[in-house]
Scaffold this active site. Structure first.
Site, PDB file in Angstrom:
ATOM      1  N   GLU A   1      -8.693  -5.068  -2.504  1.00 41.12           N
ATOM      2  CA  GLU A   1      -8.860  -4.534  -3.865  1.00 41.12           C
ATOM      3  C   GLU A   1      -8.267  -5.505  -4.895  1.00 41.12           C
ATOM      4  OE1 GLU A   1      -6.722  -0.874  -6.089  1.00 41.12           O
ATOM      5  OE2 GLU A   1      -7.675  -0.341  -4.188  1.00 41.12           O
TER       6      GLU A   1
ATOM      7  N   LYS B   1      -5.161   0.552   5.564  1.00 37.95           N
ATOM      8  CA  LYS B   1      -5.073   0.910   4.138  1.00 37.95           C
ATOM      9  C   LYS B   1      -4.419  -0.216   3.341  1.00 37.95           C
ATOM     10  CE  LYS B   1      -5.050   3.661   0.446  1.00 37.95           C
ATOM     11  NZ  LYS B   1      -4.237   3.049  -0.573  1.00 37.95           N
TER      12      LYS B   1
END
Length: 483
Positions: free
Chosen positions: A191, A184
């Protein structure tokens, strides 16, 4: 009476939406919040008419759970997670499961896994991506930790996760201990990179091509029908079109100082820690840091000169296509670097990571969701031992196709004085990676000269040599200085 399939602690919007998602899929959820009035409000409003039940205390909540008890924590990362675990452990039995769905640091997850294993409790640290909307209608879920817990949570997790293709869930078991939260973290770092690359393309469109907002929005809409098809490209087109109440575009009115919550920084720190050149994510973090120096930049803009205006050679449309290709090539580099970090972490911690599976988990439900991730999944299916995405035939030819455009864009941008930290570092990495010989031999000689750190010869790898350079390279003698 034990009637709930699972409990969730933490009724902020993410928690509420995850509960409603589980309810939609037929699971009975017990909701709890430290401020108990929030439970009553939730049951009276958002959860009205559902099967969701509430609890007045942790003891009450645990009593309502079927065995093995499953408890999701969706609270602020850090001390709050440890506090709830401490309160839950005396109420739970051997084989019960605690799941941390927050943005916890992966080392904390590893520590909690080990501590709870000794107490007979199965701990899972799961990345949850997709924001409030994803939580409600299908997030990307990245669970890791004690694998004994997986058979007991798999049905729920895969039911509520986003689906892609023929209904494949964007959720699978990631690996042991902190693996889920590490994956994650890398997702969040990627991102940062994706967002900064899009910003650099926008900057070039605006300041080199002089495009209006509606033209830029149209360009991003067109790009979303190509290999760049993704959530972030889609929302960028929408943002560029969005008008304020006065009928003018909102974007130019927004202060150009980017915030960050730290997960991109964690990725960059991990890259340094494990010696992986994840340069693009690092530059994306630094770009946000630079943007936050707004007052300094305002002063600098009045004193520091840039280049004279450069006349664009060729057509604007051709350069716009070059920018698209530069964005695509740079994006490939960013993901290649992200997967390099995952591979190194797997080696460091003894994790067995399914890289194609991770790409599939990111294919839907999360912020970086894109068609492009399907190509990464395919690459790892073709070769599960693939060392670097750039060595896969598909990505090799994709970069080959983009390379001339990529170099033109960077040359033009540099001449125009446009900052492009991620475009430029991506190309530098590509050029460095494809060079059989780099000038690091000179660094080794310098280190040996001033610090006697030794070096290897190309002809004798594994044999470490020290040379007394005095008289050959100057009058400086070796010392024990470290660099």
């Amino acid at each position: 009476m034990a009637q709930a399939d699972i409990a969730l602690i933490g009724l902020a919007v993410m928690g509420q939406n995850l509960i409603l998602n589980m309810n939609d899929h037929g699971f009975v959820v017990c909701a709890f919040n430290r401020t108990v009035s929030k439970v009553d409000d939730f049951l009276a409003k958002e959860a009205k008419g559902t099967k969701v039940i509430g609890a007045k205390s942790l003891k009450d909540m645990v009593s309502k759970l079927k065995k093995p008890r499953r408890v999701i924590l969706l609270v602020k990362a850090g001390q709050a997670v440890d506090d709830f675990i401490e309160k839950l452990v005396p109420l739970l039995d051997t084989g019960d499961i605690i799941i941390d769905g927050g943005n916890s640091e992966y080392r904390d997850t590893t520590r909690r896994c080990q501590d709870l294993k000794a107490k007979g409790i199965l701990f899972v640290g799961s990345g949850v991506s997709g924001g409030e909307e994803g939580a409600r209608y299908g997030p990307s879920l990245m669970p890791g930790g004690n694998k004994e817990a997986w058979p007991h949570i798999k049905t729920i997790f895969q039911a509520i996760a986003a689906k892609v293709g023929t209904g494949e869930p964007c959720c699978d078991w990631v690996g042991d201990e902190g693996a889920g939260h590490f994956v994650k973290m890398v997702h969040n770092g990627i991102e940062y990179g994706d967002m900064q690359l899009i910003c650099e393309a926008y900057h070039l469109m605006k300041d080199v091509l002089g495009m209006r907002h509606e033209e830029m929005a149209q360009a991003f809409e067109d790009w979303n029908k190509t290999e760049l098809d993704s959530f972030l490209i889609e929302i960028t087109a929408n943002i560029l079109k969005f008008q304020d109440t006065d009928g003018k575009e909102l974007l130019p009115k927004i202060r150009d100082s980017a915030g960050q919550k730290g997960t991109g920084k964690w990725t960059a720190i991990s890259a340094l820690e494990y010696g992986m050149p994840v340069t693009l994510i690092g530059e994306a973090v630094f770009a946000r840091c630079l943007s936050s120096l707004k007052e300094e930049r305002v002063q600098a803009s009045r004193k520091l000169k840039g280049p004279k205006m450069v006349q664009l050679e060729g057509s604007k449309q051709a350069f716009l296509e070059d920018v698209r290709k530069a964005l695509y090539a740079s994006k490939i580099i960013s993901y290649a670097q992200g997967f390099m970090l995952l591979r190194q972490a797997a080696t460091e911690f003894g994790w067995t990571l399914n890289y194609g599976g991770i790409a599939l988990m990111w294919r839907g439900g999360c912020i970086i969701r894109s068609v492009f991730l399907g190509k990464i999944k395919d690459a790892f299916e073709r070769n599960p031992e693939l060392q670097n995405l750039l060595l896969d035939d598909f990505f090799k030819s994709a970069v080959d196709d983009c390379q001339d455009s990529w170099r033109r864009v960077i040359s033009t941008g540099v001449q125009a004085g446009i900052p492009m930290p991620c475009f430029t570092t991506a190309l530098s990495f590509y050029d460095g990676y494809r060079h059989e010989m780099l000038p690091a031999n000179l660094i080794q000689a310098q280190r040996d000269y001033f610090g006697a750190h030794t070096y290897e010869l190309l002809s004798k790898p594994g044999e470490f040599i020290h040379t007394n350079w005095t008289g050959h390279g100057g009058s400086v003698s070796s010392s024990s200085y470290n660099a």
